[in-house]
Design a protein around this motif. Sequence first.
Motif, mmCIF file in Angstrom:
data_model
loop_
_atom_site.group_PDB
_atom_site.id
_atom_site.type_symbol
_atom_site.label_atom_id
_atom_site.label_comp_id
_atom_site.label_asym_id
_atom_site.label_seq_id
_atom_site.Cartn_x
_atom_site.Cartn_y
_atom_site.Cartn_z
ATOM 1 N N ILE A 6 0.755 -1.155 -0.088
ATOM 2 C CA ILE A 6 -0.181 -0.021 0.057
ATOM 3 C C ILE A 6 1.007 1.279 -0.050
ATOM 4 C CG2 ILE A 6 -1.630 1.238 1.308
ATOM 5 C CD1 ILE A 6 -2.576 -1.420 2.384
ATOM 6 N N LYS A 7 0.656 2.042 -1.153
ATOM 7 C CA LYS A 7 1.495 3.426 -1.182
ATOM 8 C C LYS A 7 0.709 4.474 -0.592
ATOM 9 C CE LYS A 7 4.776 3.085 -2.648
ATOM 10 N NZ LYS A 7 6.342 2.753 -2.257
ATOM 11 N N LEU A 8 -0.272 4.432 -0.813
ATOM 12 C CA LEU A 8 -1.448 5.392 -0.153
ATOM 13 C C LEU A 8 -2.622 5.265 0.154
ATOM 14 C CD1 LEU A 8 -1.141 8.637 -0.046
ATOM 15 C CD2 LEU A 8 -2.241 8.724 -2.568
ATOM 16 N N LYS A 9 -3.211 5.832 1.478
ATOM 17 C CA LYS A 9 -4.345 5.301 1.875
ATOM 18 C C LYS A 9 -5.229 6.756 2.237
ATOM 19 C CE LYS A 9 -6.731 2.997 5.910
ATOM 20 N NZ LYS A 9 -6.424 2.326 7.293
ATOM 21 N N ASP A 10 -6.532 6.676 2.097
ATOM 22 C CA ASP A 10 -7.517 7.796 2.116
ATOM 23 C C ASP A 10 -8.736 7.412 2.057
ATOM 24 O OD1 ASP A 10 -7.693 10.420 2.483
ATOM 25 O OD2 ASP A 10 -7.532 11.228 0.357
ATOM 26 N N SER A 11 -9.623 8.273 2.634
ATOM 27 C CA SER A 11 -11.132 8.214 2.369
ATOM 28 C C SER A 11 -11.628 8.626 1.388
ATOM 29 C CB SER A 11 -11.560 9.030 3.541
ATOM 30 O OG SER A 11 -13.178 8.930 3.599
ATOM 31 N N TYR A 12 -12.507 7.720 0.682
ATOM 32 C CA TYR A 12 -13.049 8.170 -0.746
ATOM 33 C C TYR A 12 -14.574 8.460 -0.573
ATOM 34 C CZ TYR A 12 -15.493 3.909 -1.835
ATOM 35 O OH TYR A 12 -16.447 2.833 -2.106
ATOM 36 N N THR A 13 -15.263 8.281 0.604
ATOM 37 C CA THR A 13 -16.654 8.655 0.474
ATOM 38 C C THR A 13 -17.229 9.801 0.038
ATOM 39 O OG1 THR A 13 -16.324 8.997 2.981
ATOM 40 C CG2 THR A 13 -17.112 6.965 2.282
ATOM 41 N N ARG A 14 -16.198 10.909 0.305
ATOM 42 C CA ARG A 14 -16.484 12.233 -0.049
ATOM 43 C C ARG A 14 -16.406 12.558 -1.734
ATOM 44 N NH1 ARG A 14 -11.677 12.504 2.850
ATOM 45 N NH2 ARG A 14 -9.825 13.305 1.720
ATOM 46 N N TYR A 15 -15.894 11.742 -2.491
ATOM 47 C CA TYR A 15 -15.960 11.844 -3.857
ATOM 48 C C TYR A 15 -17.020 11.232 -4.536
ATOM 49 C CZ TYR A 15 -11.298 13.224 -2.205
ATOM 50 O OH TYR A 15 -10.297 13.914 -1.465
ATOM 51 N N ASN A 16 -17.432 11.457 -5.661
ATOM 52 C CA ASN A 16 -18.267 10.761 -6.561
ATOM 53 C C ASN A 16 -17.651 9.999 -7.476
ATOM 54 O OD1 ASN A 16 -20.460 12.242 -5.567
ATOM 55 N ND2 ASN A 16 -20.139 14.137 -6.983
ATOM 56 N N ARG A 17 -16.461 10.257 -7.772
ATOM 57 C CA ARG A 17 -15.574 9.624 -8.791
ATOM 58 C C ARG A 17 -14.119 9.624 -8.507
ATOM 59 N NH1 ARG A 17 -14.405 10.506 -15.217
ATOM 60 N NH2 ARG A 17 -13.620 8.404 -15.816
ATOM 61 N N ILE A 18 -13.416 8.296 -8.649
ATOM 62 C CA ILE A 18 -12.075 8.176 -8.247
ATOM 63 C C ILE A 18 -11.266 7.879 -9.454
ATOM 64 C CG2 ILE A 18 -10.122 7.033 -7.013
ATOM 65 C CD1 ILE A 18 -11.697 8.860 -5.183
ATOM 66 N N ILE A 19 -10.006 8.572 -9.808
ATOM 67 C CA ILE A 19 -9.236 8.186 -11.138
ATOM 68 C C ILE A 19 -7.930 7.847 -10.810
ATOM 69 C CG2 ILE A 19 -8.582 8.885 -13.436
ATOM 70 C CD1 ILE A 19 -11.187 11.002 -12.991
ATOM 71 N N PRO A 20 -7.285 6.878 -10.974
ATOM 72 C CA PRO A 20 -5.723 6.736 -10.463
ATOM 73 C C PRO A 20 -5.049 7.421 -11.423
ATOM 74 C CG PRO A 20 -7.052 4.513 -10.570
ATOM 75 C CD PRO A 20 -7.968 5.347 -11.264
ATOM 76 N N LEU A 21 -3.995 8.034 -11.153
ATOM 77 C CA LEU A 21 -2.933 8.751 -11.881
ATOM 78 C C LEU A 21 -1.896 7.754 -12.583
ATOM 79 C CD1 LEU A 21 -1.905 11.632 -9.517
ATOM 80 C CD2 LEU A 21 -3.290 11.805 -11.322
ATOM 81 N N ASN A 22 -1.598 8.238 -13.804
ATOM 82 C CA ASN A 22 -0.729 7.655 -14.537
ATOM 83 C C ASN A 22 0.726 7.741 -14.045
ATOM 84 O OD1 ASN A 22 -2.526 6.883 -16.407
ATOM 85 N ND2 ASN A 22 -1.726 7.643 -18.195
ATOM 86 N N ALA A 23 1.471 6.566 -13.988
ATOM 87 C CA ALA A 23 2.941 6.806 -13.799
ATOM 88 C C ALA A 23 3.467 6.874 -12.191
ATOM 89 C CB ALA A 23 3.735 7.745 -14.562
#
Length: 526
Positions: A286-303
């Motif tokens: 795991i490189k990063l952990k966060d809460s996502y309930t406040r977002y309508n959409r999640i998009i992973p970054l490239n690279a």
Amino acid sequence: MIKKLLYLILLIFPLMTSCNRGKPDVVFSVKFTPYTIIVSTANKIYYINPDSATIYKKVDLPHSIERVFEPFPYDKLVLYKSRKIDIFNLKTSFIENTIYARNTAYNLFALNPYKKLIYQSDTDIFLIENNTLYKIAHSDIKIDTSFTFNSGKDILYRIKNGMNRILTTSSMKITKLGYYDNVVGSPYLHKLYFVDHGILSVYDMKNGKKKQLDIKCSRITLSPAGNRLYVISKDQIRLISTYTNKVVKRIPISNVKNIIFAKDGYQSILLKKDSLYVIDPITDSIKLKDSYTRYNRIIPLNAKFGYIGVKGHTLLIKTENYSKKITFTKPIINTFITEITPTHGKKAKEKTVKGTKKKFIFYTVQFLSTKNKKHAFAQRDKFIKNGLPAYIKQLNIENKEWYRLRIGKFKNKSEATLFSVYLTETLNHGCWVTRDTLDSMPTYKFKNIGDLNNDSKPDIAFIDNNRKLRIFEINSFDISLIFTSEKEFPPTTKLLEKDNILKLIAEDNIYTVSYDNRTFRIEKEQ
């Protein structure tokens, strides 16, 4: 199209001679491929530099829009409003074509090789070709979702009652798959995977048969290249090769709801009930952990390890090193990642080893990763002897040496993915697309020789690893070897073409290659 196909051939078969059997002394210059985040609102298109999290360009649209689709990866957007379809070129920032539709658009995607658009309304599916709409399927019940698979030959669409249907675009034949909620497929894969009463199942278009794989699961998702199936169960995730249908890895993690992949396939994000985890694809850490309930959409970054969060007027860009929000005047309609180099703002970080030339990152296909050095180099040599551009990438991971066998050097991910599918289908071995920065890869000379055999299909010629002249024929995305010479030529041989005649200048000799009576002939000029 010819240019893209030329790149594909040129990058699949170059000679790889610079791999070392000992510990590599290859020098690297690491620089991620620059990319741009595209944000669309009702009246503007914004271009954002992900490294500085700043808007470096914005385009005012001639009219407001309701929806935005990305059927052409990294290149163009489709802007939609009131049955009007505008093709927006991201590189030129201009609308290059307008098409008027008959019904409201709920989905738009492209068939490979991205020339034909598929337009899904509430009850119909249309093919758009030469600015004309052709109805190719109708449903009395509202269509819920649709996507293409099997190299654009087939379309899967699900109607509101849960029935999944397969439309074959060549014959317009419709096949009923069954009532399943979780069906996944890939443009590069001839199979569909689905969950049938808690059991993983597969449907193969080649034989038209369903098969249960005797694996219990709650949800499945597919990697962008279509080579890995992620099977989610209560206490673990199983990685299955889609070419063997066998489990290749298990990740012990519980209560995962879904997996989202970066567009370049480099990283993935695991979504749990109220948290998200950015995962390192090499170590599965795991490189990063966060809460996502406040977002309508999640998009992973490239690279890089990080993601984009979208909600209302706000865009969040979060990485291991920084977190920044951008607020827009109007709500965000959609967000995309494109391979456009930012022209302003902070440059991407670059690390260069002293005494080397800068080399940009490229895409390649990884065939295997092993700690067995002897096995890795033996496999590499087999590929090289068959003219394939194989090399070894050595990495130290957690104080252990890993040897990664990789094949090819590709300008973009789509070309690498096509080659990955070619390898896996041909060799029945799972492959995946990755990135590399190997400086010692040499430059090779290839020649587009027009249509040497007069069959309206472009041809490519080059001197292979065994000093043989090879000629390939291109038909759409199909590549066929049509000639290999018995005679050997030096690697420095120059290839010249004029009026469908190929000339080889080999040191002090000149050879003419022609086609007559279904036969290629090589004659030495006096």
